[in-house]
Design a protein around this motif. Structure first.
Motif, mmCIF file in Angstrom:
data_model
loop_
_atom_site.group_PDB
_atom_site.id
_atom_site.type_symbol
_atom_site.label_atom_id
_atom_site.label_comp_id
_atom_site.label_asym_id
_atom_site.label_seq_id
_atom_site.Cartn_x
_atom_site.Cartn_y
_atom_site.Cartn_z
ATOM 1 N N GLU A 15 0.804 -1.214 0.000
ATOM 2 C CA GLU A 15 0.000 0.000 0.000
ATOM 3 C C GLU A 15 0.840 1.268 0.000
ATOM 4 O O GLU A 15 0.397 2.308 -0.475
ATOM 5 C CB GLU A 15 -0.930 -0.004 1.216
ATOM 6 N N LEU A 16 2.070 1.238 0.551
ATOM 7 C CA LEU A 16 2.872 2.449 0.693
ATOM 8 C C LEU A 16 3.586 2.782 -0.609
ATOM 9 O O LEU A 16 4.100 1.899 -1.298
ATOM 10 C CB LEU A 16 3.922 2.266 1.804
ATOM 11 N N ARG A 66 -1.561 3.027 11.314
ATOM 12 C CA ARG A 66 -2.116 1.709 10.995
ATOM 13 C C ARG A 66 -1.631 0.729 12.049
ATOM 14 O O ARG A 66 -0.465 0.766 12.431
ATOM 15 C CB ARG A 66 -1.644 1.240 9.617
ATOM 16 N N SER A 111 9.223 11.428 7.704
ATOM 17 C CA SER A 111 7.962 12.154 7.741
ATOM 18 C C SER A 111 8.204 13.581 7.295
ATOM 19 O O SER A 111 9.317 14.106 7.427
ATOM 20 C CB SER A 111 7.389 12.147 9.162
ATOM 21 N N LEU A 150 6.978 10.181 3.541
ATOM 22 C CA LEU A 150 5.604 9.679 3.621
ATOM 23 C C LEU A 150 4.806 10.454 4.649
ATOM 24 O O LEU A 150 5.336 10.810 5.708
ATOM 25 C CB LEU A 150 5.603 8.192 4.008
ATOM 26 N N GLY A 182 3.018 4.527 10.872
ATOM 27 C CA GLY A 182 2.429 5.821 10.538
ATOM 28 C C GLY A 182 3.547 6.809 10.316
ATOM 29 O O GLY A 182 4.680 6.612 10.745
ATOM 30 N N GLU A 241 1.456 9.427 6.394
ATOM 31 C CA GLU A 241 0.506 8.321 6.494
ATOM 32 C C GLU A 241 -0.179 8.342 7.854
ATOM 33 O O GLU A 241 0.482 8.518 8.886
ATOM 34 C CB GLU A 241 1.223 6.983 6.326
#
Length: 1287
Positions: free
Chosen positions: A36-37, A450, A368, A445, A475, A447
């Motif tokens: 998914e990433l 999760r 991040s 990312l 995350g 996100e």
């Protein structure tokens, strides 16, 4: 080779920045998450840098990559774009970058030679492969050449040249004959690294016409052959015959015989040569020599050793092979060829260079937005490689600018990255011997959290064991993790939990009340998610009756018990071991449910038997020893276990009873004490035998009670003092009729798990208690004290039923009745239960605080109405905390304390308060669900108390009549300080106290000079602080005024002297100064910069023994006194004695010495026999005869009290042997017990002592010898010592 790039660096700014960066995110290896990433491309597979292909097969150039979205691929050839679509022979595999060049359908491999590079690209960046050099392999033929025969004289050297064609890769060379047999090789004949065949000296048997050199090209699986070479060796005999046939008898003829020759190197030539090899490769050095006799080759490394474990010799030591070479292997290697006529050598100077190799390869970064990070690329080599960077395959100098990126030499620094900062960076490290290329992406990312742990995952652990509850998460930014217990529980904190960085919650010691639902919550600025897991706590498995030590007669029967207790939800398995191994495969070993029985025991059954109980969660074991003894030797009565009963018969069959009869077996001389009856239920538990009853050994019948709906079989076991018999054969089966249940479930309870339900539980009936098929339960309930009808439901054979929609915490009447296909059990009794609790609704009111003293207060409150408790009232909790200290007016971290008062109490005591402080408290009611709301905070203050002792008291600056005192204020003033009180009094040498003087000092003072004191006097001081309440605890100290103005010279330590031995030294000194000084000794090796070693002297002694010193070493030493301002003596230097020779070599283990001692022992034995015979005949010893002839009045007879020998003394010395020189009772002679050695008498081995102390052998005088007392002799051990070990 990849292009090099140099980038200016600023090391200072790099170090400063690295101290501030935040560590990058870790992406869990979760396949679903990785799918998914978004992710930049990563090269996962590629062809080797130097790719040699078979020109007859298709060329496959590999390039595989992964990324999200999947990357697209492109290629360059010789630095320019390679348009695959324009070449019909080239295709790219689907969803891949791998190229296939179709050679087998018309393509030519030579046309595709070149340098290829693959690029994998998606929206987040581009990764590139290595430069892949494609070259087709070549296996050319030998050129035509005319080979002349080789005519060689016997003993000469010869080289047969191979000179294979140059192929790609180089061929493998070997020599064979026409029959395809390898030519034998030896120290005389061998093949060199270049493929040539070398003869150190030829022999007649070397004559042949088929010396053939073969070249094998492995890549194309072809072998090329050189034309055969002919060798003709002329021997001296045949040469002489030829010469004789052509000369007259008068001529002088004859060839010289074969002459021996010293070694000559055939390869390499000259005296020196050089060799360059790369780090990590195999170094091969070769020396081949000619000569007669055949030379032998030896290798050495000048100035060093050949590396162990990596050095090998090949080709009869003509080749030196060193694997995995490094820079340390550089140097001069010398080969030496030697025969009986001389030697020759050659020096090869080896230099090890290195292609680039990684020190720190760049690693992928996942960041991040707003985070910092670094890519580090460090490589080494010889010469030092240069580092260059690329971004998405483009040199970073011309790549699009990124404000978050800064290049600093081998490091790229990223600051405050954004999503557009994602890219793939390439680091190229290169020197003249090669290059390294590494891709590393920066993936930015954003996100939401999760949680990767499956929902409602069940964890089971044994009570009192650690429990680890997973909460794998991801995350970006990194989420914060919190844990809660229960659906509406509070956040978990405290020492009873451990929170791991990966999200795991650890309960170090899980208890029964730890069971339940745990919720993990992950949140970052982009969102929040939670997941629940379940924890069950199981009872530990225990062996409640362990096997016991047994002694059994041979051929007897023995049984070990292993009765266990375990959690009812766990299925245990029991394993028996013998001596930690499996039980023998023998039918004599019978494993029952709770025991191990061994029939007909033999000696080999002796050993340790272990019972191991395993469940899915734990394992326990217990062991016992079996000792097998022989039967009594006399043919007395043999006692044994009884034989099993037989002929079992069932009579008098009724619905609930039956009569069983049997015939006893032989009791084997030991009366049967009782019979055990067991039954099997073939309907519910086939194959499992249960205990039914036990009857006297005189009975042969038994009336047995039966249960309905059971298919019974019975067996009988006879028991006597020796043991149990084998079970009898089973009886016939008897099936009892079905009936309605006789009993209802036990332990019925009604407890709510939620505010709106009632959970009814019970213990279900066992199989044989069902009395028939179709077992079910009728569950009934109604609200107590309300005119309601019973509500009932029939459920299957379960143990729980949940009633939903109930009001919160109301009493219920509950009952559970069993039923089956034939009817109901008797009417069950009712039990009272309650629906689920909820948190209390109101807080306690009218909270009042009564302060009793400065550390204790009493709190009162009004009870809450029971209806608002909404559960079982468990008590009240008082939360209280200190707001501030009234004396310091400074707030501090609030640490709330909790006191719980059980039951319906309306007051409680708050102990341990701090004086003169402001506190707050509130009260909460507690039920089984948790705590209710808190009452309004109540403020109260504690009054002043007495202070703690002053934090310190120091006494300095002693003079003739004054001392200076300094102190610190109390750590806990507990109020406002009003003053300090100082009391002091003198102490004389006998510790008697003088008059006490008291001084009061203002509270704002911190020092005081006491004057008009007596000189050279010790004073004791008592010091404390006061508040308005009273005086605090005091601190005491002692000090001494100095003696006079010259006193500054004292105390002093002088005349430090040492008496050194081999491993120790006696230190002594003189001390002048105050009494009760505590001394210490410091020492170290003279001239060493190491710290002084310190030894404390016990008491006030003025001497000390330093032990554990090194023999023959110079030491420095000094003495000091504790508490005297670090006063020490001046340094003294001494040297320990040399090590004793006897300690260097243990002569008693030397072979020659053992042989000598055996000869001496034999000689002494003969002398003893001769002396014994002469003594019996009344003869005299030679020594005694001399004594009789030359009587000496100074010679004293041997005395019993001192053990000296007065029988003979040296005319030069006139000294008897020292006390204690006789051989002790353990028959050894100790050197430290005597300065005289028996070796000095006679010839050392011939002079010995007889049993009565007289001397045997001719005396030849003793040389005077006076070693320093306390040192051991440095002579070799006396033979007497060794002889005593033989006698």
């Amino acid at each position: 080779m990849m292009k090099k790039m140099s980038i200016p660096t600023s090391k200072a700014s790099l170090v400063l920045f690295l101290c501030q960066i935040i560590s990058a995110l870790d992406v869990p290896l979760d396949s679903k998450l990785l799918e998914e990433l978004s992710q930049p491309p990563t090269i996962t597979q590629q062809s080797p840098k130097d790719y040699i292909v078979d020109p007859r097969e298709n060329i496959v150039i590999q390039c595989e990559a992964k990324g999200k979205p999947p990357p697209s691929f492109s290629w360059t050839r010789n630095g320019t774009h390679f348009d695959i679509d324009k070449d019909a022979q080239v295709t790219m595999k689907p969803n891949s970058g791998t190229l296939v060049v179709n050679i087998m359908n018309g393509g030519k491999a030579e046309a595709y030679e070149g340098v290829y590079q693959c690029t994998a690209r998606n929206e987040r960046g581009a990764a590139i492969s290595n430069n892949i050099v494609i070259r087709p392999s070549r296996s050319p033929l030998w050129t035509k050449e005319k080979l002349e025969p080789n005519h060689v004289r016997e003993g000469d050297s010869l080289v047969l040249h191979c000179r294979p064609p140059v192929g790609l890769p180089p061929p493998i060379i070997f020599w064979m004959d026409n029959a395809f047999q390898r030519l034998p090789q030896s120290e005389r004949v061998s093949q060199g690294l270049n493929g040539d065949l070398y003869f150190a000296n030829v022999q007649p048997e070397d004559t042949r016409e088929d010396y053939i050199c073969y070249a094998r090209f492995n890549h194309t699986q072809t072998i090329q052959q050189k034309q055969p070479i002919s060798v003709k060796v002329f021997s001296m005999d045949s040469l002489n015959d030829t010469i004789a046939a052509n000369l007259s008898d008068t001529d002088i003829y004859g060839a010289k015989p074969v002459t021996e020759r010293p070694p000559v190197l055939l390869t390499p030539t000259g005296s020196t040569s050089t060799k360059v090899e790369l780090r990590g490769n195999v170094l091969l050095l070769e020396c081949i020599a000619a000569g007669l006799p055949t030379p032998v080759i030896r290798w050495i490394k000048e100035g060093g050793e050949l590396p162990a474990n990596r050095t090998f010799f090949e080709n009869f030591k003509k080749t030196l092979k060193i694997i995995d070479v490094s820079e340390a292997d550089s140097g001069n290697y010398k080969c030496i060829a030697r025969n009986t006529l001389g030697s020759v050598h050659h020096v090869i100077s080896v230099t090890v260079k290195a292609a680039p190799y990684w020190i720190t390869a760049p690693r992928n970064l996942v960041l991040s937005p707003g985070e910092d990070g670094t890519l580090i690329c460090r490589a080494n080599g010889n010469p030092k490689p240069s580092i260059s960077w690329l971004a998405n395959g483009v040199p970073i100098a011309i790549a699009p600018e990124d404000p978050s990126r800064k290049v600093d030499g081998d490091t790229i620094i990223f600051s405050h990255v954004q999503e557009r900062s994602s890219a793939v960076y390439q680091c190229n490290a290169s020197n003249e011997y090669g290059y390294l290329l590494a891709n590393a992406f920066v993936n930015v990312l954003a996100e939401p959290p999760r949680i990767l742990t499956p929902a409602n995952k069940l964890y089971q652990v044994i009570a009192d064991s650690p429990a680890l509850l997973d909460c794998a998460y991801f995350g970006s930014p990194k989420p914060e993790i919190e844990w809660f217990k229960g659906v509406k529980g509070s956040i978990l904190r405290g020492n009873e939990y451990v929170f791991h960085d990966n999200g795991t919650l650890e309960i170090p010691v899980a208890q029964k009340d730890s069971a339940g639902t745990y919720t993990c919550v992950a949140r970052n600025e982009l969102g929040k998610i939670q997941n629940e897991v379940q924890l069950e706590i199981k009872d530990p498995t225990m062996i409640i009756k362990q096997p016991e030590y047994k002694v059994i007669q041979r051929y007897g029967q023995v049984s070990f018990e292993c009765i266990i207790k375990h959690d009812s939800t766990l299925l245990p398995t029991v394993i028996w071991l013998k001596d930690n191994d499996e039980l023998p495969d023998d039918e004599r070993f019978l494993v029952g449910k709770d025991n191990l029985t061994i029939m007909n025991v033999t000696d080999k059954d002796d050993g340790t038997y272990t019972c191991i109980v395993n469940t899915t969660l734990d394992s326990v074991s217990a062991s016992a020893v079996l000792t097998v003894v022989a039967a009594p030797p006399t043919p007395a009565i043999i006692y044994a276990r009884p034989n099993p009963p037989f002929d079992l018969e069932l009579t008098g069959q009724l619905e609930r009873s039956i009569e069983l009869s049997w015939i006893p077996g032989d009791e084997n001389n030991s009366p049967i004490t009782n019979f055990v009856i067991e039954y099997e239920d073939a309907l519910h538990e086939p194959g499992v035998w249960h205990y039914q009853t036990e009857v006297s050994g005189t009975q042969t019948t038994a009336q047995l009670k039966l249960s309905p709906y059971v298919n019974y079989s019975f067996r009988v076991i006879a028991v006597n003092k020796i043991g149990r018999s084998q079970p009898s054969e089973p009886s016939e089966q008897y099936l009892t009729k079905s009936a309605s249940p006789d009993e209802n479930p036990a332990n019925v309870q009604g407890i709510g798990s939620e505010p709106d339900n009632l959970v009814i539980t019970w213990e279900p009936l066992k199989g044989f208690q069902s009395n028939g098929p179709g077992l079910q339960y009728k569950v009934s309930w109604r609200q107590k004290d309300v005119d309601d009808e019973w509500t009932s439901v029939i459920v299957a054979n379960v143990s729980k039923y949940i009633v939903s929609g109930t009001p919160t915490f109301v009493p219920y009447e509950v009952k559970v009745q069993a039923l089956n296909d034939l009817g109901y059990a008797p009417e069950p009794s009712e039990v009272i239960g309650h629906s689920g609790e909820d948190l209390p609704m109101v807080a306690p009111g009218n909270v009042q605080v009564h302060v009793i003293n400065s550390t204790l207060a009493k709190v009162h409150w009004d009870p809450v109405p029971l209806k608002t408790v909404r559960g079982h009232l468990q008590g009240y909790k008082v939360y209280y905390w200190k707001v501030q200290s009234l004396s310091r007016r400074s707030r501090r971290h609030v640490e709330k304390k909790i006191l719980t008062f059980r039951g319906n109490k309306t007051f409680g005591m708050l102990p341990g308060l701090e004086p003169y402080s402001s506190y707050k408290l509130n009260v909460r009611v507690v039920n089984g669900k948790g705590e209710g709301p808190a009452s309004p905070d109540k403020v109260f203050k504690t009054p002043e108390g007495v202070p703690s002792s002053p934090s310190f008291l120091k006494i300095t600056n002693p003079t003739l009549d004054s001392l200076t005192l300094e102190w610190g204020s109390p750590t806990h003033p507990n109020g406002v300080l009003t003053s300090y009180t100082l009391k002091f009094q003198p102490i004389n040498n006998t510790h008697e106290l003088g008059p006490l003087v008291e001084i009061r000092i203002p509270a704002n003072e911190s020092s005081l000079i006491l004057k008009n004191l007596n000189y050279s006097t010790r004073y004791k001081f008592y010091f404390n602080a006061q508040t308005s309440v009273g005086s605090g605890s005091q601190i005491t100290e002692e000090a001494v005024t100095i003696m006079d103005e010259v006193q500054s010279l004292y105390p002093r330590i002088r005349n430090v002297t040492t008496a050194a031995a081999e491993t120790y030294a006696n230190i002594s000194w003189e001390y002048e100064g105050p009494d009760h000084a505590n001394f210490y000794v410091e020492y170290g090796v003279a001239g060493s910069k190491e710290d002084w070693k310190k030894e404390i002297v016990n008491g006030s002694r003025s001497f000390f023994v330093l032990k554990g010193l090194t023999p023959g070493t110079a030491y420095k030493v000094r003495v000091g006194a504790e508490g005297l301002s670090g006063f020490r003596s001046s340094e003294d230097v001494f040297e320990t004695g040399p090590a004793m020779a006897s300690r260097q070599v243990d002569i008693a283990t030397q072979g020659w010495f053992i042989g000598l001692m055996c000869a001496v022992a034999l000689l002494i034995l003969i002398l003893l026999i001769v002396c014994f015979i002469r003594r019996n005949k009344g003869g005299k010893y030679p020594v005694k005869e001399k004594e009789d002839a030359h009587a000496d009045p100074e010679i004293q007879p041997m005395k019993e009290d001192d053990g000296t020998f007065g029988e003979y003394s040296d005319a030069e010395d006139h000294k008897p042997l020292k006390k204690g020189s006789r051989t002790p009772s353990d028959r050894t002679v100790k050197k430290e017990d005597s300065d005289d050695s028996l070796v000095d008498y006679g010839e050392g081995v011939n002079g010995q002592f007889n049993e009565d102390g007289s001397f045997i052998g001719q005396y030849s005088g003793k040389k005077e010898k006076e070693p320093a007392e306390g040192n051991e002799s440095s002579e070799a051990p006396s033979p007497v010592n060794a002889m005593n070990s033989f006698v």
